[in-house]
Design a protein around this motif. Structure first.
Motif, PDB file in Angstrom:
ATOM      1  N   ALA A   1       0.817  -1.221   0.000  1.00  0.00           N
ATOM      2  CA  ALA A   1       0.000   0.000   0.000  1.00  0.00           C
ATOM      3  C   ALA A   1       0.848   1.268   0.000  1.00  0.00           C
ATOM      4  O   ALA A   1       0.528   2.237  -0.697  1.00  0.00           O
ATOM      5  N   LEU A   2       1.921   1.277   0.778  1.00  0.00           N
ATOM      6  CA  LEU A   2       2.747   2.480   0.843  1.00  0.00           C
ATOM      7  C   LEU A   2       3.474   2.719  -0.477  1.00  0.00           C
ATOM      8  O   LEU A   2       3.670   3.865  -0.893  1.00  0.00           O
ATOM      9  N   ASP A   3       3.852   1.652  -1.161  1.00  0.00           N
ATOM     10  CA  ASP A   3       4.461   1.787  -2.494  1.00  0.00           C
ATOM     11  C   ASP A   3       3.467   2.406  -3.474  1.00  0.00           C
ATOM     12  O   ASP A   3       3.837   3.201  -4.342  1.00  0.00           O
ATOM     13  N   VAL A   4       2.204   2.025  -3.356  1.00  0.00           N
ATOM     14  CA  VAL A   4       1.162   2.582  -4.223  1.00  0.00           C
ATOM     15  C   VAL A   4       0.998   4.072  -3.956  1.00  0.00           C
ATOM     16  O   VAL A   4       0.884   4.878  -4.890  1.00  0.00           O
ATOM     17  N   LEU A   5       0.989   4.463  -2.688  1.00  0.00           N
ATOM     18  CA  LEU A   5       0.865   5.885  -2.358  1.00  0.00           C
ATOM     19  C   LEU A   5       2.031   6.679  -2.940  1.00  0.00           C
ATOM     20  O   LEU A   5       1.843   7.793  -3.453  1.00  0.00           O
ATOM     21  N   LEU A   6       3.215   6.122  -2.861  1.00  0.00           N
ATOM     22  CA  LEU A   6       4.391   6.795  -3.417  1.00  0.00           C
ATOM     23  C   LEU A   6       4.252   6.946  -4.935  1.00  0.00           C
ATOM     24  O   LEU A   6       4.542   8.011  -5.491  1.00  0.00           O
ATOM     25  N   LYS A   7       3.774   5.912  -5.593  1.00  0.00           N
ATOM     26  CA  LYS A   7       3.584   5.964  -7.046  1.00  0.00           C
ATOM     27  C   LYS A   7       2.577   7.049  -7.421  1.00  0.00           C
ATOM     28  O   LYS A   7       2.809   7.849  -8.335  1.00  0.00           O
ATOM     29  N   VAL A   8       1.478   7.097  -6.688  1.00  0.00           N
ATOM     30  CA  VAL A   8       0.434   8.084  -6.953  1.00  0.00           C
ATOM     31  C   VAL A   8       0.970   9.500  -6.743  1.00  0.00           C
ATOM     32  O   VAL A   8       0.718  10.410  -7.538  1.00  0.00           O
TER      33      VAL A   8
ATOM     34  N   ASN B   1      -7.499  -4.646  -4.138  1.00  0.00           N
ATOM     35  CA  ASN B   1      -6.783  -3.779  -3.201  1.00  0.00           C
ATOM     36  C   ASN B   1      -6.534  -2.398  -3.799  1.00  0.00           C
ATOM     37  O   ASN B   1      -6.959  -2.110  -4.933  1.00  0.00           O
ATOM     38  N   LEU B   2      -5.849  -1.558  -3.040  1.00  0.00           N
ATOM     39  CA  LEU B   2      -5.579  -0.187  -3.466  1.00  0.00           C
ATOM     40  C   LEU B   2      -4.757  -0.156  -4.750  1.00  0.00           C
ATOM     41  O   LEU B   2      -4.989   0.686  -5.626  1.00  0.00           O
ATOM     42  N   SER B   3      -3.819  -1.062  -4.879  1.00  0.00           N
ATOM     43  CA  SER B   3      -2.976  -1.102  -6.077  1.00  0.00           C
ATOM     44  C   SER B   3      -3.820  -1.302  -7.335  1.00  0.00           C
ATOM     45  O   SER B   3      -3.651  -0.592  -8.338  1.00  0.00           O
ATOM     46  N   ALA B   4      -4.740  -2.252  -7.289  1.00  0.00           N
ATOM     47  CA  ALA B   4      -5.611  -2.511  -8.441  1.00  0.00           C
ATOM     48  C   ALA B   4      -6.507  -1.319  -8.717  1.00  0.00           C
ATOM     49  O   ALA B   4      -6.763  -0.967  -9.887  1.00  0.00           O
ATOM     50  N   ALA B   5      -6.986  -0.669  -7.663  1.00  0.00           N
ATOM     51  CA  ALA B   5      -7.837   0.508  -7.834  1.00  0.00           C
ATOM     52  C   ALA B   5      -7.068   1.643  -8.503  1.00  0.00           C
ATOM     53  O   ALA B   5      -7.577   2.298  -9.425  1.00  0.00           O
ATOM     54  N   VAL B   6      -5.851   1.877  -8.045  1.00  0.00           N
ATOM     55  CA  VAL B   6      -5.034   2.960  -8.602  1.00  0.00           C
ATOM     56  C   VAL B   6      -4.714   2.693 -10.068  1.00  0.00           C
ATOM     57  O   VAL B   6      -4.741   3.611 -10.901  1.00  0.00           O
ATOM     58  N   ASP B   7      -4.432   1.460 -10.415  1.00  0.00           N
ATOM     59  CA  ASP B   7      -4.171   1.134 -11.825  1.00  0.00           C
ATOM     60  C   ASP B   7      -5.345   1.538 -12.704  1.00  0.00           C
ATOM     61  O   ASP B   7      -5.172   2.122 -13.780  1.00  0.00           O
ATOM     62  N   ILE B   8      -6.554   1.252 -12.255  1.00  0.00           N
ATOM     63  CA  ILE B   8      -7.755   1.591 -13.021  1.00  0.00           C
ATOM     64  C   ILE B   8      -7.930   3.101 -13.110  1.00  0.00           C
ATOM     65  O   ILE B   8      -8.239   3.654 -14.170  1.00  0.00           O
ATOM     66  N   ILE B   9      -7.728   3.779 -11.984  1.00  0.00           N
ATOM     67  CA  ILE B   9      -7.895   5.235 -11.958  1.00  0.00           C
ATOM     68  C   ILE B   9      -6.904   5.915 -12.900  1.00  0.00           C
ATOM     69  O   ILE B   9      -7.268   6.818 -13.671  1.00  0.00           O
ATOM     70  N   LEU B  10      -5.665   5.486 -12.868  1.00  0.00           N
ATOM     71  CA  LEU B  10      -4.648   6.099 -13.726  1.00  0.00           C
ATOM     72  C   LEU B  10      -4.892   5.785 -15.199  1.00  0.00           C
ATOM     73  O   LEU B  10      -4.712   6.642 -16.067  1.00  0.00           O
TER      74      LEU B  10
ATOM     75  N   SER C   1      -7.701   5.388 -16.564  1.00  0.00           N
ATOM     76  CA  SER C   1      -8.892   6.106 -17.028  1.00  0.00           C
ATOM     77  C   SER C   1      -8.651   7.607 -17.165  1.00  0.00           C
ATOM     78  O   SER C   1      -9.519   8.347 -17.632  1.00  0.00           O
ATOM     79  N   SER C   2      -7.493   8.045 -16.742  1.00  0.00           N
ATOM     80  CA  SER C   2      -7.200   9.475 -16.764  1.00  0.00           C
ATOM     81  C   SER C   2      -6.072   9.778 -17.745  1.00  0.00           C
ATOM     82  O   SER C   2      -5.521   8.898 -18.388  1.00  0.00           O
ATOM     83  N   VAL C   3      -5.738  11.036 -17.836  1.00  0.00           N
ATOM     84  CA  VAL C   3      -4.632  11.426 -18.704  1.00  0.00           C
ATOM     85  C   VAL C   3      -3.293  11.155 -18.065  1.00  0.00           C
ATOM     86  O   VAL C   3      -2.252  11.252 -18.712  1.00  0.00           O
ATOM     87  N   VAL C   4      -3.298  10.796 -16.768  1.00  0.00           N
ATOM     88  CA  VAL C   4      -2.052  10.512 -16.068  1.00  0.00           C
ATOM     89  C   VAL C   4      -1.593   9.116 -16.439  1.00  0.00           C
ATOM     90  O   VAL C   4      -2.349   8.158 -16.359  1.00  0.00           O
ATOM     91  N   LYS C   5      -0.355   8.986 -16.824  1.00  0.00           N
ATOM     92  CA  LYS C   5       0.202   7.669 -17.159  1.00  0.00           C
ATOM     93  C   LYS C   5       1.523   7.470 -16.413  1.00  0.00           C
ATOM     94  O   LYS C   5       2.303   8.398 -16.243  1.00  0.00           O
ATOM     95  N   ILE C   6       1.734   6.240 -15.966  1.00  0.00           N
ATOM     96  CA  ILE C   6       2.999   5.922 -15.303  1.00  0.00           C
ATOM     97  C   ILE C   6       4.098   5.829 -16.374  1.00  0.00           C
ATOM     98  O   ILE C   6       3.914   5.157 -17.380  1.00  0.00           O
TER      99      ILE C   6
END
Length: 231
Positions: free
Chosen positions: A95-102, A215-224, A226-231
């Protein structure tokens, strides 16, 4: 700007050990001397919590009588949010890695929780979580707030956040309970429910979130995605 409003317990923190330790304490304190009880395993207990089994029913299943079940429920409510037990909360793996990525891709991160200020501060200090959520991105209950029900209180917190936060082009909520889903839907925010917290998929489906993921990681992947933000 893309904004992610996330619940704290469930998407970020694993509270299962705290809840189980409180269950054991309340069972031990409530049973009569020599009374046989059935101590649930942590897996059994947590499955019941995720199925939203009432506290009194958990007490009855554990071998207490109806009067004891009432006492058990009251003691549990008085104990579960006390300082000695918060030490058992730990971050959900990854989870903390996901927050850092976001954070690194410039998403506006907001935490919205039914914890009180001191309860949130405890975890922030222990795990250095203030780096992800500055004070003006933390929405929680005041230390003297008189709680009613999460499903009623959390929409009020969402209302305050949406009024105070600067405008965002797109806003998502991630949470693990009916209160999170209700708060988001009441205010027109897209909501993803995660199965890493205190409700299972069957319970979450009853409140019709936009999506249910692990989990949060899967949620963040979907959110990103769906948006203009890309990793």
């Amino acid at each position: 700007m893309l904004r992610l409003i996330t619940d704290f317990d469930g998407p970020i923190m694993d509270v299962s050990e705290r809840y189980y330790r409180v269950y054991l304490f309340c069972l031990q304190k409530t049973q009569h001397p020599g009374q046989p009880v059935r101590q649930l395993s942590k897996a059994e207990f947590w499955q019941m919590k995720r199925q939203h089994v009432p506290e009194k029913e958990i007490a009855l299943i554990s071998g207490l009588d109806a009067v004891q079940a009432q006492e058990f429920s009251q003691l549990r409510r008085q104990t579960v949010h006390t300082e000695p037990y918060f030490q058992y909360d730990i971050p959900i793996p990854g989870a903390l890695d996901v927050l850092l990525k976001v954070q690194q891709v410039g998403v506006d991160l907001v935490v919205m929780t039914m914890r009180r200020v001191w309860e949130l501060d405890y975890a922030f200090q222990k795990y250095d979580l203030g780096q992800f959520f500055p004070e003006n991105r933390c929405y929680c209950l005041s230390n003297d707030y008189v709680k009613t029900r999460d499903i009623d209180d959390k929409p009020l917190l969402m209302q305050r956040a949406l009024a105070e936060l600067p405008p965002a082009a797109d806003t998502w909520m991630v949470g693990d309970t009916e209160a999170d889903i209700t708060a988001a839907k009441k205010h027109g925010v897209k909501v993803i429910a995660v199965e890493s917290g205190i409700r299972d998929r069957t319970q979450l489906q009853q409140y019709h979130p936009d999506l249910i993921v692990q989990n949060l990681s899967a949620a963040v992947d979907i959110i990103l995605e769906s948006s203009v933000v890309k990793i």
